[in-house]
Write an enzyme that holds these catalytic residues in place. Sequence first.
Site, PDB file in Angstrom:
ATOM      1  N   GLY A  37       0.837  -1.189   0.000  1.00 32.13           N
ATOM      2  CA  GLY A  37       0.000   0.000   0.000  1.00 32.13           C
ATOM      3  C   GLY A  37       0.873   1.240   0.000  1.00 32.13           C
ATOM      4  O   GLY A  37       1.855   1.318   0.738  1.00 32.13           O
ATOM      5  N   ARG A 209      10.345   9.279 -13.755  1.00 37.08           N
ATOM      6  CA  ARG A 209      10.386   8.602 -15.056  1.00 37.08           C
ATOM      7  C   ARG A 209      11.147   7.276 -14.982  1.00 37.08           C
ATOM      8  O   ARG A 209      11.786   6.865 -15.943  1.00 37.08           O
ATOM      9  CB  ARG A 209      11.004   9.520 -16.107  1.00 37.08           C
ATOM     10  CG  ARG A 209      10.247  10.837 -16.277  1.00 37.08           C
ATOM     11  CD  ARG A 209      10.773  11.672 -17.422  1.00 37.08           C
ATOM     12  NE  ARG A 209      10.060  12.940 -17.542  1.00 37.08           N
ATOM     13  CZ  ARG A 209       8.871  13.084 -18.149  1.00 37.08           C
ATOM     14  NH1 ARG A 209       8.295  12.031 -18.705  1.00 37.08           N
ATOM     15  NH2 ARG A 209       8.289  14.260 -18.201  1.00 37.08           N
ATOM     16  N   GLY A 213      15.086   8.779 -14.592  1.00 36.92           N
ATOM     17  CA  GLY A 213      15.297   9.792 -13.575  1.00 36.92           C
ATOM     18  C   GLY A 213      14.039  10.544 -13.206  1.00 36.92           C
ATOM     19  O   GLY A 213      12.924  10.035 -13.333  1.00 36.92           O
ATOM     20  N   ASP A 240       7.002   5.113  -4.300  1.00 38.98           N
ATOM     21  CA  ASP A 240       6.782   5.431  -2.891  1.00 38.98           C
ATOM     22  C   ASP A 240       8.103   5.754  -2.199  1.00 38.98           C
ATOM     23  O   ASP A 240       8.194   6.686  -1.392  1.00 38.98           O
ATOM     24  CB  ASP A 240       6.101   4.262  -2.175  1.00 38.98           C
ATOM     25  CG  ASP A 240       4.754   3.906  -2.788  1.00 38.98           C
ATOM     26  OD1 ASP A 240       4.067   4.818  -3.281  1.00 38.98           O
ATOM     27  OD2 ASP A 240       4.404   2.709  -2.765  1.00 38.98           O
TER      28      ASP A 240
END
Length: 278
Positions: A37, A209, A213, A240
Amino acid sequence: MRFVVVGDLMVDVVARHAAPLAHASDTPAQVALLGGGSGGNVAAWLARVGADVALAGRTGDDAAAAVALAGLDGVDLRVARDPQRPTGTCVVLVGPDGQRTMLPDPGANAALAPADLPGDLFRAGDVLYVSGYTLLREPARAAGRAALERARAAGMRTALDPASAALLERAPGFLAGAGPVDLLLPNADEAAVLGGAAAAAAREVVVTRGAAGAEWSGGGRSAAVPAPRARAVDTTGAGDAFAAGFLSAWAEGPEAALVRGAALAAEAVTVRGGRPPA
């Protein structure tokens, strides 16, 4: 400074398969149950770098909750237990190239309510991070909006991760519903869906990306950082980890924050699952 994370807590059923999926047949895989999560992952990575972090979320009142909450040592857990809905579960298919495809069932996450957000979490000078999944699901959307409204009223800096390009395509009012934020953290696919609305909704925007980067823009300036070289085992949670790294160094300026984010994301792709290794 304390970081307050509002977002989802999941059990990730991670299936790594070394060959392309054999449709309507069998594909051997290595399967593990791991905590996941985006809310839980960001909180875990913030704790990993020594940040003071609290997490507000919701799990079921079931055995799966222990898996969803694993790996969150050092996090101040403000987690409600839902007596009716199960802990959220996500089936994560990780291909030979390390890229992941997710099949989420939000479970109790979808029922996160404004009452699940303790008032003492909203203090001037701290930072609120909201996972976009909270704003993309009903009835949890009210909790996500309430968190952002309370943070702005308290004088906190606010960060929002749009979470899912596929879900954003079906939610054209996402940014309008969230209101203005200080930092928006889309990946390239999410940024493409949001288009020019992203810059209008946030003071700063960081577009990640993957192996190419990340780029920051804000106040008429811009900066970019390449991704460190890393052997990708599992890209689950890389975004995350980047968010946690960026937030942890945000006060030092965008260049330092980009470097910290990229470093944590590079570490994340070398381990299985979306949280730091034990």
